[in-house]
Write a protein that holds these residues in place. Structure first.
Motif, PDB file in Angstrom:
ATOM      1  N   ASP A   1       0.838  -1.208   0.000  1.00 45.01           N
ATOM      2  CA  ASP A   1       0.000   0.000   0.000  1.00 45.01           C
ATOM      3  C   ASP A   1       0.868   1.251   0.000  1.00 45.01           C
ATOM      4  O   ASP A   1       2.083   1.175   0.172  1.00 45.01           O
ATOM      5  CB  ASP A   1      -0.972  -0.011   1.193  1.00 45.01           C
ATOM      6  CG  ASP A   1      -0.273  -0.022   2.544  1.00 45.01           C
ATOM      7  OD1 ASP A   1       0.612   0.817   2.761  1.00 45.01           O
ATOM      8  OD2 ASP A   1      -0.632  -0.869   3.395  1.00 45.01           O
TER       9      ASP A   1
ATOM     10  N   ILE B   1       0.407   4.887   5.597  1.00 48.04           N
ATOM     11  CA  ILE B   1       1.174   5.584   6.633  1.00 48.04           C
ATOM     12  C   ILE B   1       2.448   4.855   7.028  1.00 48.04           C
ATOM     13  O   ILE B   1       3.320   5.444   7.662  1.00 48.04           O
ATOM     14  CB  ILE B   1       0.309   5.822   7.897  1.00 48.04           C
ATOM     15  CG1 ILE B   1      -0.206   4.493   8.468  1.00 48.04           C
ATOM     16  CG2 ILE B   1      -0.867   6.736   7.578  1.00 48.04           C
ATOM     17  CD1 ILE B   1      -0.989   4.635   9.774  1.00 48.04           C
TER      18      ILE B   1
ATOM     19  N   TYR C   1      -2.987  -5.601  19.669  1.00 50.86           N
ATOM     20  CA  TYR C   1      -1.898  -4.612  19.562  1.00 50.86           C
ATOM     21  C   TYR C   1      -2.252  -3.588  18.492  1.00 50.86           C
ATOM     22  O   TYR C   1      -2.561  -3.930  17.359  1.00 50.86           O
ATOM     23  CB  TYR C   1      -0.573  -5.302  19.215  1.00 50.86           C
ATOM     24  CG  TYR C   1       0.599  -4.350  19.335  1.00 50.86           C
ATOM     25  CD1 TYR C   1       1.248  -4.171  20.547  1.00 50.86           C
ATOM     26  CD2 TYR C   1       1.032  -3.604  18.248  1.00 50.86           C
ATOM     27  CE1 TYR C   1       2.303  -3.280  20.677  1.00 50.86           C
ATOM     28  CE2 TYR C   1       2.082  -2.706  18.367  1.00 50.86           C
ATOM     29  CZ  TYR C   1       2.708  -2.558  19.583  1.00 50.86           C
ATOM     30  OH  TYR C   1       3.753  -1.673  19.706  1.00 50.86           O
ATOM     31  N   GLN C   2      -2.215  -2.337  18.893  1.00 48.99           N
ATOM     32  CA  GLN C   2      -2.479  -1.275  17.922  1.00 48.99           C
ATOM     33  C   GLN C   2      -1.401  -0.232  18.072  1.00 48.99           C
ATOM     34  O   GLN C   2      -0.924   0.013  19.185  1.00 48.99           O
ATOM     35  CB  GLN C   2      -3.856  -0.668  18.169  1.00 48.99           C
ATOM     36  CG  GLN C   2      -4.953  -1.694  17.872  1.00 48.99           C
ATOM     37  CD  GLN C   2      -6.332  -1.158  18.099  1.00 48.99           C
ATOM     38  OE1 GLN C   2      -6.581  -0.508  19.091  1.00 48.99           O
ATOM     39  NE2 GLN C   2      -7.232  -1.433  17.183  1.00 48.99           N
ATOM     40  N   VAL C   3      -1.022   0.371  16.977  1.00 53.11           N
ATOM     41  CA  VAL C   3       0.037   1.368  17.019  1.00 53.11           C
ATOM     42  C   VAL C   3      -0.577   2.716  17.378  1.00 53.11           C
ATOM     43  O   VAL C   3      -1.577   3.111  16.792  1.00 53.11           O
ATOM     44  CB  VAL C   3       0.738   1.463  15.652  1.00 53.11           C
ATOM     45  CG1 VAL C   3       1.859   2.494  15.692  1.00 53.11           C
ATOM     46  CG2 VAL C   3       1.266   0.100  15.256  1.00 53.11           C
TER      47      VAL C   3
ATOM     48  N   GLY D   1      -9.886  -0.449  14.607  1.00 54.58           N
ATOM     49  CA  GLY D   1     -10.643  -1.697  14.678  1.00 54.58           C
ATOM     50  C   GLY D   1     -10.370  -2.329  16.033  1.00 54.58           C
ATOM     51  O   GLY D   1      -9.784  -1.685  16.904  1.00 54.58           O
TER      52      GLY D   1
ATOM     53  N   GLY E   1      -8.249  -4.589  16.704  1.00 56.05           N
ATOM     54  CA  GLY E   1      -6.865  -5.037  16.895  1.00 56.05           C
ATOM     55  C   GLY E   1      -6.731  -6.548  16.807  1.00 56.05           C
ATOM     56  O   GLY E   1      -5.866  -7.142  17.447  1.00 56.05           O
TER      57      GLY E   1
ATOM     58  N   ALA F   1      -3.785 -10.692  14.064  1.00 53.37           N
ATOM     59  CA  ALA F   1      -3.600 -11.888  14.904  1.00 53.37           C
ATOM     60  C   ALA F   1      -4.287 -13.072  14.221  1.00 53.37           C
ATOM     61  O   ALA F   1      -3.760 -14.195  14.198  1.00 53.37           O
ATOM     62  CB  ALA F   1      -4.188 -11.648  16.291  1.00 53.37           C
TER      63      ALA F   1
ATOM     64  N   SER G   1       3.426   0.197   3.291  1.00 58.44           N
ATOM     65  CA  SER G   1       3.841  -1.071   3.905  1.00 58.44           C
ATOM     66  C   SER G   1       3.556  -2.161   2.888  1.00 58.44           C
ATOM     67  O   SER G   1       2.654  -2.026   2.065  1.00 58.44           O
ATOM     68  CB  SER G   1       3.006  -1.405   5.142  1.00 58.44           C
ATOM     69  OG  SER G   1       2.916  -0.306   6.010  1.00 58.44           O
TER      70      SER G   1
ATOM     71  N   PHE H   1       2.694  -6.227   3.149  1.00 55.66           N
ATOM     72  CA  PHE H   1       2.480  -7.435   3.952  1.00 55.66           C
ATOM     73  C   PHE H   1       2.659  -8.645   3.038  1.00 55.66           C
ATOM     74  O   PHE H   1       2.195  -8.635   1.892  1.00 55.66           O
ATOM     75  CB  PHE H   1       1.066  -7.445   4.563  1.00 55.66           C
ATOM     76  CG  PHE H   1       0.958  -6.544   5.765  1.00 55.66           C
ATOM     77  CD1 PHE H   1       0.829  -5.170   5.617  1.00 55.66           C
ATOM     78  CD2 PHE H   1       1.006  -7.069   7.049  1.00 55.66           C
ATOM     79  CE1 PHE H   1       0.751  -4.324   6.717  1.00 55.66           C
ATOM     80  CE2 PHE H   1       0.921  -6.246   8.159  1.00 55.66           C
ATOM     81  CZ  PHE H   1       0.796  -4.867   7.994  1.00 55.66           C
TER      82      PHE H   1
HETATM   83  P1  ADP Z   1      -6.899  -3.126  13.759  1.00 52.99           P
HETATM   84  O1  ADP Z   1      -8.254  -3.639  14.094  1.00 52.99           O
HETATM   85  O2  ADP Z   1      -6.416  -2.094  14.730  1.00 52.99           O
HETATM   86  O3  ADP Z   1      -6.723  -2.730  12.339  1.00 52.99           O
HETATM   87  P2  ADP Z   1      -5.027  -5.271  13.171  1.00 52.99           P
HETATM   88  O4  ADP Z   1      -4.617  -6.460  13.979  1.00 52.99           O
HETATM   89  O5  ADP Z   1      -5.627  -5.538  11.864  1.00 52.99           O
HETATM   90  O6  ADP Z   1      -5.970  -4.399  14.093  1.00 52.99           O
HETATM   91  O7  ADP Z   1      -3.760  -4.327  12.976  1.00 52.99           O
HETATM   92  C1  ADP Z   1      -2.960  -4.011  14.107  1.00 52.99           C
HETATM   93  C2  ADP Z   1      -2.284  -2.665  13.908  1.00 52.99           C
HETATM   94  O8  ADP Z   1      -1.311  -2.772  12.862  1.00 52.99           O
HETATM   95  C3  ADP Z   1      -3.213  -1.571  13.447  1.00 52.99           C
HETATM   96  O9  ADP Z   1      -3.834  -0.951  14.556  1.00 52.99           O
HETATM   97  C4  ADP Z   1      -2.268  -0.627  12.709  1.00 52.99           C
HETATM   98  O10 ADP Z   1      -1.644   0.234  13.625  1.00 52.99           O
HETATM   99  C5  ADP Z   1      -1.202  -1.553  12.156  1.00 52.99           C
HETATM  100  N1  ADP Z   1      -1.391  -1.841  10.711  1.00 52.99           N
HETATM  101  C6  ADP Z   1      -2.034  -2.911  10.183  1.00 52.99           C
HETATM  102  N2  ADP Z   1      -2.003  -2.872   8.839  1.00 52.99           N
HETATM  103  C7  ADP Z   1      -1.340  -1.749   8.497  1.00 52.99           C
HETATM  104  C8  ADP Z   1      -0.976  -1.137   7.245  1.00 52.99           C
HETATM  105  N3  ADP Z   1      -1.293  -1.698   6.074  1.00 52.99           N
HETATM  106  N4  ADP Z   1      -0.281   0.028   7.295  1.00 52.99           N
HETATM  107  C9  ADP Z   1       0.057   0.596   8.489  1.00 52.99           C
HETATM  108  N5  ADP Z   1      -0.261   0.064   9.688  1.00 52.99           N
HETATM  109  C10 ADP Z   1      -0.946  -1.086   9.702  1.00 52.99           C
END
Ligand code: ADP
Length: 408
Positions: free
Chosen positions: A324, A327, A342-344, A361, A363, A367, A395, A397
């Motif tokens: 993508d 951020i 875990y959320q950033v 979401g 988080g 997982a 990022s 994945f």
């Molecule tokens: P959430 O429900 O918070 O999206 P996830 O487990 O899907 O929970 O993701 C965990 C955290 O990883 C997110 O809160 C976000 O901070 C980070 N994250 C996930 N995917 C991305 C992405 N594509 N780009 C940037 N940060 C991401």
């Protein structure tokens, strides 16, 4: 307190260092002087550069260390007559690694750094004795740290289990009233009075959408409990991974359009079919693509690629990458984001939409995706140059799955 004049230095030194000759003992005695300190006096202060080596002649001292800002000092050991302290910092030319405090009135033999060093050079027997004692203390410290870690890990496992049980109970408790709610909404929608009332129909739609989203979250909670309980069973069948990717991307068409995000899919021609659980693979891709939309600003670009790969030990597999222009993620979070909840950063921006920019979401998505990868003997990871909401480094994945999952 004993009179320092009648303390026999040689006797104390003999007790401290094994096998020193009489000459060495008397050399050593000449270089030390006896001093008495009151209870509470600090002989060594953790973090300070100090240049004195001590041998306890009388009284008791305690050696403590600060483990973290949240904890009080940890007692490492006690020191009594014949024990030496303060050697490590002198040998290493480093600050004190621990604090030594007199717990009774204490009489010590003191030696300055330069005398200590010249004595070590002159007496290999004394050097060896210090090395032996210091090494066995370090081993004891290691042992203590390992036991601490084991205790903490056990506690964390128990806490994690409690959390998981709570999620499971909460999810089950929520599911029933949600089903009832959705049932009533459907009944209401079918009532003739409702059919001609556009305003009420819209409200019903809103309730339905909210209930759907809640249902989805409840299901995610149940998925994550299954993953953590290791009860996630895969039911493999041939999965055309390219079609599954296409379908998931298609399901997000509305999200892409609403957020003005361009999605492109590139399949390598030789991307093979895999034996996998189609529902679980679909779930993992769903969360990865939903996140890519969520963490990419309007007008961004998401590229999903598939290709054949060789995994560890030359196992053939497929890789799906989701790149993508969002951020991005700092390296310190790149492993932790796959842990549940875990959320950033802060999660202030919660939104009922699944695809709103940075809409928080529960988080759980990553997982679940990691659980799916692991259940198939595959792996998942992220690469990103870092988090930047001005330049949007993005990022990528990666999800790799073997052609055949490991036998159950
Ligand atoms: P959430 O429900 O918070 O999206 P996830 O487990 O899907 O929970 O993701 C965990 C955290 O990883 C997110 O809160 C976000 O901070 C980070 N994250 C996930 N995917 C991305 C992405 N594509 N780009 C940037 N940060 C991401």
């Amino acid at each position: 307190m004993p009179d320092t004049h009648i303390i026999d230095k040689i006797a104390i030194l003999k007790q401290t260092f094994d096998g020193l000759t009489d000459d060495e003992l008397s050399d050593l005695a000449k270089l030390t002087h006896l001093t008495s300190y009151p209870e509470g006096h600090i002989l060594c202060r953790e973090g300070a550069f100090e240049e004195v080596f001590y041998i306890v002649a009388d009284g008791q001292a305690v050696i403590t260390k600060k483990i973290s800002d949240h904890e009080s000092e940890r007692v490492l050991r006690n020191a009594g007559p014949g024990d030496f302290v303060g050697e490590m910092a002198l040998i290493q030319n480093a600050p004190r690694a621990a604090t030594v405090r007199a717990v009774t009135e204490c009489t010590v033999l003191e030696m300055g750094k330069s005398d200590f060093e010249s004595m070590l050079r002159r007496s290999p027997r004394m050097a060896l004795s210090i090395i032996r004692t210091t090494l066995s203390r370090m081993r004891a410290n290691d042992q203590m740290a390992i036991q601490d870690l084991q205790r903490t890990n056990k506690l964390l496992r128990v806490l994690d289990r409690n959390k998981l049980e709570f999620i499971q109970v909460a999810a089950h408790e929520l599911r029933t009233p949600l089903t009832v709610l959705k049932g009533y909404v459907n009944v209401m929608k079918s009532l003739p009075q409702m059919k001609d009332n556009a305003a009420i129909a819209e409200i019903m739609d809103g309730i339905n959408k909210g209930a759907e989203r809640m249902h989805e979250i409840v299901n995610m909670m149940l998925d994550v409990t299954r993953i953590d309980n290791d009860t996630l069973r895969i039911v493999p069948s041939p999965v055309p991974i390219r079609s599954v990717v296409n379908e998931v991307v298609h399901d997000f068409s509305k999200g892409f359009a609403e957020r003005n995000i361009a999605a492109s899919v590139e399949h390598a021609e030789d991307t093979p079919m895999i034996n996998a659980d189609p529902t679980l693979v679909q779930k993992a891709l769903y969360h990865l693509i939903m996140n890519a939309i969520k963490y990419t600003p309007d007008g961004g670009q998401i590229t999903i690629r598939t290709r054949p790969v060789k995994m560890e030990r030359d196992r053939p597999g497929v890789e799906v990458s989701i790149k993508d222009t969002g951020i991005g993620l700092d390296s310190e979070h790149q492993e932790l984001i796959f842990e549940k909840f875990y959320q950033v950063g802060s999660v202030a921006l919660h939104s009922s939409s699944k695809t709103a920019f940075k809409g928080g979401g529960p988080g759980l998505g990553l997982a679940i995706a990691r659980g799916v990868a692991r259940a198939h003997g595959g792996k998942i990871w992220v690469e990103s140059a870092g988090h930047d909401e001005t330049h949007f480094p993005g990022s990528t994945f990666y999800l790799q799955l073997p052609l055949n999952p490991p036998a159950a």
